[in-house]
Motif scaffolding. Structure first.
Motif: not given
Length: 276
Positions: A72-74, A103, A156, A159, A191
């Protein structure tokens, strides 16, 4: 291969923290799934790795892996635990630090009583950057789920999040909707599905179904996305208490391109070694 870890949680959203600076290890997706397994492993929503930074302005690199092994980015709750963990393990003396995620760069500040403030950066609304399959940016969108026509906010926070206002987060249908929304084809990367109950202008209740995880007791980036959506719709003030199953977070956003600030608790559950 023995791997030392620390089990932590932020408002019930639980993590296995692993320092890969003092112990040289490389984890594969199957290793992540084994660690996260609540019956055969340690058990957690996400596995978080501390790595040396790749950017000169960062103090650490922060990597986030969901329970299914995907990256995951965050993760806002994880970021708070990250800040306390690196201090606990004496990897830094800083109370304010910059960490590099998949991210963005994030600023983390340790407060009193083991609380941490996270600068989540400004929210992103452009559909192509969420990402969300829509041609034009809007405050709210129609989203068809099964036979229902829903209205959601898409934002966003590093994420993707889809936020839906509901009359009560205790509604028994939310689990079905959460699973359908988080895998909806209009979100090409999946999402996080958030269900927002507005109590008053300074207080909300929230449930979040995270991609790659399912429902969690708390979601920091989800709390931020929900407050941003509520602010844009005119329902909320700029400082809001977000009540989740696992505890309370405070989210502040003054609008525009200003950063979203999220503050909440951290806790260390136990430490140990897992053999992979």
């Amino acid at each position: 291969m023995p791997v030392k870890f620390t089990k932590m949680h932020g408002a019930g959203n639980d993590f296995v923290m692993i320092d890969t600076i003092s112990q040289r290890i490389k984890l594969r997706p199957r290793d992540i799934r084994r660690i996260a397994d609540r019956r055969r492993g340690v058990g957690c929503d996400q596995v978080l790795l501390v790595e040396p930074p790749g950017q000169p302005e960062a103090d650490f690199r922060y990597r986030i892996f969901n329970a299914d092994g995907s990256e995951a980015g965050q993760c806002g709750n994880g970021a708070r635990c990250f800040a306390r963990f690196v201090r606990h393990r004496r990897l830094t003396h800083l109370k304010k630090m910059v960490v590099e995620t998949g991210s963005s760069l994030m600023t983390l500040t340790l407060r009193d009583n083991h609380e941490v403030e996270v600068d989540m950066g400004p929210p992103v609304f452009s559909p192509s950057d969420v990402p969300f399959n829509r041609d034009q940016e809007a405050t709210e969108y129609k989203l068809k789920v099964a036979e229902e026509q829903l209205r959601v906010g898409a934002v966003s926070m590093g994420n993707p999040h889809a936020v839906l206002r509901v009359s009560s987060v205790d509604d028994g249908s939310l689990e079905r909707l959460g699973e359908a929304i988080r895998s909806h084809s209009d979100f090409p990367e999946g999402t996080n599905a958030g269900f927002l109950e507005v109590v008053d202008r300074q207080k909300v209740r929230l449930r979040v179904f995270e991609r790659g995880v399912g429902e969690t007791e708390a979601c920091g980036s989800g709390a931020c996305a929900a407050v941003v959506y509520g602010r844009r719709m005119g329902w909320l003030d700029d400082r809001v208490t977000v009540e989740l199953t696992g505890g309370k977070l405070t989210v502040q956003w003054t609008g525009g391109n200003n950063p979203v600030l999220m503050t909440g608790p951290t806790a260390i559950s136990f430490e140990g070694t897992v053999r992979l």
